[in-house]
Each structure stands twice: as structure tokens, then as C-alpha cells.
Design an enzyme around this catalytic site. Structure first.
Site, PDB file in Angstrom:
ATOM      1  N   ARG A 138       9.739 -22.083   3.852  1.00 45.45           N
ATOM      2  CA  ARG A 138       8.863 -23.224   4.206  1.00 45.45           C
ATOM      3  C   ARG A 138       8.884 -24.334   3.153  1.00 45.45           C
ATOM      4  O   ARG A 138       7.861 -24.974   2.866  1.00 45.45           O
ATOM      5  CB  ARG A 138       7.405 -22.790   4.424  1.00 45.45           C
ATOM      6  CG  ARG A 138       7.195 -21.763   5.486  1.00 45.45           C
ATOM      7  CD  ARG A 138       7.603 -22.225   6.885  1.00 45.45           C
ATOM      8  NE  ARG A 138       7.536 -21.098   7.784  1.00 45.45           N
ATOM      9  CZ  ARG A 138       8.588 -20.301   8.051  1.00 45.45           C
ATOM     10  NH1 ARG A 138       9.784 -20.556   7.536  1.00 45.45           N
ATOM     11  NH2 ARG A 138       8.459 -19.274   8.845  1.00 45.45           N
ATOM     12  N   SER A 166       0.045 -21.825  11.278  1.00 49.44           N
ATOM     13  CA  SER A 166      -0.383 -20.949  10.180  1.00 49.44           C
ATOM     14  C   SER A 166      -0.865 -21.820   9.025  1.00 49.44           C
ATOM     15  O   SER A 166      -0.114 -22.672   8.548  1.00 49.44           O
ATOM     16  CB  SER A 166       0.781 -20.103   9.675  1.00 49.44           C
ATOM     17  OG  SER A 166       1.245 -19.288  10.706  1.00 49.44           O
ATOM     18  N   GLU A 187       0.258 -23.674   3.723  1.00 45.80           N
ATOM     19  CA  GLU A 187       1.508 -24.145   4.348  1.00 45.80           C
ATOM     20  C   GLU A 187       1.269 -25.564   4.879  1.00 45.80           C
ATOM     21  O   GLU A 187       2.146 -26.413   4.848  1.00 45.80           O
ATOM     22  CB  GLU A 187       1.890 -23.203   5.496  1.00 45.80           C
ATOM     23  CG  GLU A 187       3.174 -23.600   6.182  1.00 45.80           C
ATOM     24  CD  GLU A 187       3.697 -22.515   7.130  1.00 45.80           C
ATOM     25  OE1 GLU A 187       3.676 -21.322   6.763  1.00 45.80           O
ATOM     26  OE2 GLU A 187       4.116 -22.889   8.236  1.00 45.80           O
TER      27      GLU A 187
HETATM   28  C1  LIG Z   1       0.462 -24.017  17.297  1.00 44.97           C
HETATM   29  C2  LIG Z   1       1.413 -24.182  16.138  1.00 44.97           C
HETATM   30  C3  LIG Z   1       2.373 -23.216  15.895  1.00 44.97           C
HETATM   31  C4  LIG Z   1       3.261 -23.365  14.821  1.00 44.97           C
HETATM   32  N1  LIG Z   1       4.202 -22.397  14.618  1.00 44.97           N
HETATM   33  C5  LIG Z   1       5.077 -22.525  13.589  1.00 44.97           C
HETATM   34  C6  LIG Z   1       6.085 -21.535  13.361  1.00 44.97           C
HETATM   35  O1  LIG Z   1       6.207 -20.559  14.080  1.00 44.97           O
HETATM   36  N2  LIG Z   1       6.909 -21.719  12.311  1.00 44.97           N
HETATM   37  C7  LIG Z   1       6.828 -22.804  11.491  1.00 44.97           C
HETATM   38  O2  LIG Z   1       7.637 -22.910  10.549  1.00 44.97           O
HETATM   39  N3  LIG Z   1       5.883 -23.748  11.677  1.00 44.97           N
HETATM   40  C8  LIG Z   1       5.013 -23.647  12.711  1.00 44.97           C
HETATM   41  N4  LIG Z   1       4.055 -24.607  12.912  1.00 44.97           N
HETATM   42  C9  LIG Z   1       3.929 -25.730  11.949  1.00 44.97           C
HETATM   43  C10 LIG Z   1       4.744 -26.972  12.292  1.00 44.97           C
HETATM   44  O3  LIG Z   1       4.929 -27.108  13.690  1.00 44.97           O
HETATM   45  C11 LIG Z   1       6.091 -26.982  11.592  1.00 44.97           C
HETATM   46  O4  LIG Z   1       5.942 -26.936  10.190  1.00 44.97           O
HETATM   47  C12 LIG Z   1       6.929 -28.213  11.963  1.00 44.97           C
HETATM   48  O5  LIG Z   1       8.213 -28.063  11.443  1.00 44.97           O
HETATM   49  C13 LIG Z   1       6.316 -29.519  11.429  1.00 44.97           C
HETATM   50  O6  LIG Z   1       6.996 -30.584  12.028  1.00 44.97           O
HETATM   51  P1  LIG Z   1       6.291 -31.990  12.280  1.00 44.97           P
HETATM   52  O7  LIG Z   1       7.324 -32.892  12.845  1.00 44.97           O
HETATM   53  O8  LIG Z   1       5.065 -31.836  13.079  1.00 44.97           O
HETATM   54  O9  LIG Z   1       5.948 -32.399  10.793  1.00 44.97           O
HETATM   55  P2  LIG Z   1       4.620 -33.100  10.234  1.00 44.97           P
HETATM   56  O10 LIG Z   1       3.468 -32.183  10.436  1.00 44.97           O
HETATM   57  O11 LIG Z   1       4.497 -34.470  10.788  1.00 44.97           O
HETATM   58  O12 LIG Z   1       4.955 -33.159   8.687  1.00 44.97           O
HETATM   59  C14 LIG Z   1       5.047 -31.959   7.945  1.00 44.97           C
HETATM   60  C15 LIG Z   1       5.770 -32.259   6.638  1.00 44.97           C
HETATM   61  O13 LIG Z   1       7.118 -32.619   6.943  1.00 44.97           O
HETATM   62  C16 LIG Z   1       7.400 -33.912   6.404  1.00 44.97           C
HETATM   63  N5  LIG Z   1       8.259 -34.625   7.345  1.00 44.97           N
HETATM   64  C17 LIG Z   1       8.030 -34.879   8.662  1.00 44.97           C
HETATM   65  N6  LIG Z   1       9.061 -35.577   9.182  1.00 44.97           N
HETATM   66  C18 LIG Z   1       9.937 -35.785   8.173  1.00 44.97           C
HETATM   67  C19 LIG Z   1      11.200 -36.440   8.057  1.00 44.97           C
HETATM   68  N7  LIG Z   1      11.775 -37.058   9.090  1.00 44.97           N
HETATM   69  N8  LIG Z   1      11.809 -36.436   6.857  1.00 44.97           N
HETATM   70  C20 LIG Z   1      11.266 -35.818   5.769  1.00 44.97           C
HETATM   71  N9  LIG Z   1      10.069 -35.189   5.819  1.00 44.97           N
HETATM   72  C21 LIG Z   1       9.428 -35.170   7.000  1.00 44.97           C
HETATM   73  C22 LIG Z   1       6.058 -34.610   6.243  1.00 44.97           C
HETATM   74  O14 LIG Z   1       6.143 -35.603   5.247  1.00 44.97           O
HETATM   75  C23 LIG Z   1       5.165 -33.435   5.871  1.00 44.97           C
HETATM   76  O15 LIG Z   1       5.253 -33.163   4.489  1.00 44.97           O
HETATM   77  C24 LIG Z   1       3.165 -24.496  13.977  1.00 44.97           C
HETATM   78  C25 LIG Z   1       2.186 -25.468  14.238  1.00 44.97           C
HETATM   79  C26 LIG Z   1       1.330 -25.329  15.310  1.00 44.97           C
HETATM   80  C27 LIG Z   1       0.297 -26.396  15.571  1.00 44.97           C
END
Ligand SMILES: Cc1cc2nc3c(=O)[nH]c(=O)nc-3n(C[C@H](O)[C@H](O)[C@H](O)COP(=O)(O)OP(=O)(O)OC[C@H]3O[C@@H](n4cnc5c(N)ncnc54)[C@H](O)[C@@H]3O)c2cc1C
Length: 298
Positions: free
Chosen positions: A172, A222, A292
């Protein structure tokens, strides 16, 4: 002023002022960003980051906000959302190239349709390719680092391509995250498979998710990373915190590893609950729980 520069370039309609971040996060919590803009392509992103740098303005790049908590007083600066407008997916043979705003689920679906296996595990993760790559998202034994070959990033105003080995992927986390790079495009190598079998695997994972996770409530997934040798959810349950609430924030009854927004939770509620959980788990089991979820703003 950065606002005027962005309005002149993108038009007033696209540059949102005092935008509530509760509208852009899956937690449905968060104070206002001074400026919020949804980015459509690489040039726009480059322009925004350059102008923020020149004007000494903080900026933050987000994807779908599914791992994000913005504090109640909001974010002083510019939040650039790299999501829906920046989301092409291209498949050639067994290689898939995705713009960073593509949803992980869309990438998994497109791969499945072409009979390509390797992305089944991300089909239920509600984030983007960019956020997922920066976070090295994973589930069910897979992590994005297992399939990524190259990542195109914006780093200090320059566009460069990183090989997998240069991305510093960890559980992560990644060098991309640590060094504040912005993911623009990701190339992944998948394996030939059978679409029906791939679809069945995705359905199995998604059923497991809906059986175990509180998908009907706003959350950021999480809340804590998995501590070495333990499961965060089990430690929290064993500490007697199932359903424990502070304000509108609660430890999910269904999965104790999730802090959920029962309705009207503030970021302060969530942060207090996180600290309460961390203290209890440390006192009872001597285990440090690290968040996380990314917390930004003031
Ligand atoms: C119901 C639910 C279930 C989930 N299950 C999982 C799971 O099974 N496994 C898991 O790993 N995660 C899970 N997550 C967490 C999340 O979905 C992941 O971490 C996902 O990868 C975040 O992506 P995002 O585009 O929403 O990022 P954001 O939440 O918008 O950002 C998260 C981080 O990534 C950075 N970021 C975003 N876009 C970019 C980019 N283009 N370049 C550089 N940095 C960037 C941001 O600056 C921030 O630090 C879950 C979340 C929810 C709500």
C-alpha cells in the site's frame, strides 16, 4: 492569483471555488477545497502543477477519493481530480494501457472482455488506476505491482517513464506516493485466459466483498494497513470496539477494519475514532495500527 490564472485558461465554470470535498470522497466527508478542478488531459495537469508551483500554492492530486479523508476546515490550495475525464483504456495483445483516471473496475472489465486475466482482484476496488498505482492497491492475494510494467508520471514538471522496478512498490505504498509524483498512464502485462472464467472469478471476489464489507455505508475502505502478523479488523473486534461510535463515525458492525460514516460524521469524528482505536489496540495487544486512508487539509 492562481484562481484568475486557472479561470482564464479553463473558464470559470470548470474552476470550482470553495468546493465541499464531501462531494468528491467516498466517505462523504470533508471541508472545502479553495479550488477544485477536474482535469481532462496531461497538458492541463502539467499547466496546473506548474502554475501552483510558480504561485507558491499547495496542490493535491486525487483520483476517485476512495482512500481520502479531508479535514473539516478544508484544503488551502488547488485539488486536481484525475478521474472520469482522463480515462482512456487501450488493449494491444496482452498489454493494457490505461490513463490514470480510468476506474480499476473498468480496466478489469475491459481486460475480461478480451480474455485477459490478472486484474480480477481490482474489479471491486472503487478507485482509479492512478490512485491504485500510487497506493499499490491490492486484494485477494494480488497487488497492482504484479501486473504493472511501466508508469508514466509527472515529476517536478517533467514527464518521465518508470519501469516497474523503479516504482519502489511496497505494501500500500510506492516511491510515486512518497515522492509526490503524479501518475499519468500505466502499462500492464496480463495473461491470456478465458473470459467466462475471468468473469466468474470477478463475481466470486465481488460476492466475498459484499458479504463481508459494509458497502452500503460511506467509508474509505480499510481504515488501517494490515499490521505484520495480524488483521486490523480482528484486533479491533477483539478490543471490543465493534460498533463503537464517536459522533457520526463508527466502527462497522459488519467489518471492524472499516470506519464508516453513519450520517453527518465530521472528519474530526473519524480522526478521534481512529486515534481511540489505535490507543486501545496498542494498550491491549501492543500492536501499532497505521492508517491506510490518506488524511489531508486543515
Ligand atoms: C468500499 C471500499 C473498498 C476498498 N477496497 C480496497 C481493497 O480491496 N484494496 C485496496 O488496496 N484498496 C481498497 N480501497 C481503497 C481505495 O479504493 C484504493 O486505495 C484506491 O486505489 C484509491 O484510488 P482513488 O483513485 O480513489 O485514490 P484517492 O482516494 O483519490 O487518493 C488516494 C491517494 O492516491 C493519490 N493519487 C490519486 N490519484 C493519483 C495520481 N493520478 N497520481 C498520483 N497519486 C494519486 C492521492 O494523492 C492520495 O494520496 C477500498 C475503498 C473503499 C471505499
Amino acid at each position: 492569483m492562481i484562481k484568475d490564472i486557472l479561470c482564464e485558461k479553463f473558464g470559470k465554470d470548470r474552476v470550482l471555488e470553495n468546493e465541499p470535498m464531501s462531494r468528491h470522497t467516498t466517505f462523504k466527508i470533508g471541508g472545502n477545497a479553495d479550488i477544485f478542478i477536474s482535469v481532462q488531459n496531461e497538458d492541463e495537469l502539467k499547466f496546473i502543477t506548474e502554475k501552483c508551483f510558480e504561485n507558491n500554492t499547495e496542490y493535491f492530486v486525487m483520483g476517485n477519493g476512495s482512500n481520502l479523508l479531508v479535514r473539516d476546515k478544508g484544503f488551502r490550495g488547488v485539488i486536481a481530480e484525475v478521474c472520469r475525464g482522463f480515462s482512456d483504456i487501450e488493449i494491444n495483445d496482452d498489454m493494457i494501457r490505461c490513463k490514470s483516471g480510468a476506474f480499476l473496475s473498468s480496466a478489469a472489465n475491459e481486460a475480461m472482455k478480451k480474455g485477459l486475466s490478472g486484474l480480477e482482484f481490482v474489479s471491486g476496488i472503487p478507485g482509479t488506476i492512478g490512485g491504485g498505482t500510487a497506493m499499490n492497491a491490492g486484494a485477494y492475494g494480488g497487488e497492482l505491482k504484479d501486473v504493472i510494467t511501466k508508469v508514466k508520471v509527472l515529476n517536478d514538471g517533467r514527464i518521465i517513464e518508470l519501469e516497474n522496478k523503479d516504482c519502489g512498490f511496497e505494501y500500500r505504498n510506492s516511491r510515486i506516493m512518497k515522492e509526490n509524483m503524479t501518475v499519468l498512464e500505466v502499462e500492464m502485462k496480463l495473461k491470456r485466459g478465458n473470459s467466462d472464467e475471468i468473469k466468474a472469478k470477478m463475481n466470486e471476489y465481488n460476492k466475498a466483498r459484499s458479504d463481508k464489507q459494509p458497502l452500503n455505508m460511506p467509508s474509505a475502505g480499510s481504515t488501517f494497513k494490515r499490521p505484520e502478523g495480524h488483521f486490523a479488523g480482528k484486533l479491533i473486534m477483539d478490543a471490543g470496539l465493534r460498533g463503537y461510535c464517536i459522533g457520526g463515525a463508527a466502527v462497522s458492525e459488519k467489518h471492524c477494519g472499516f470506519v464508516v460514516n453513519k450520517g453527518g460524521a465530521t472528519a474530526e469524528d473519524v480522526i478521534k475514532l481512529i486515534e481511540y482505536i489505535q490507543k486501545n489496540v496498542m494498550d491491549k495487544f501492543g500492536v501499532k495500527l497505521e492508517t491506510e486512508v490518506k488524511i489531508i487539509g486543515e
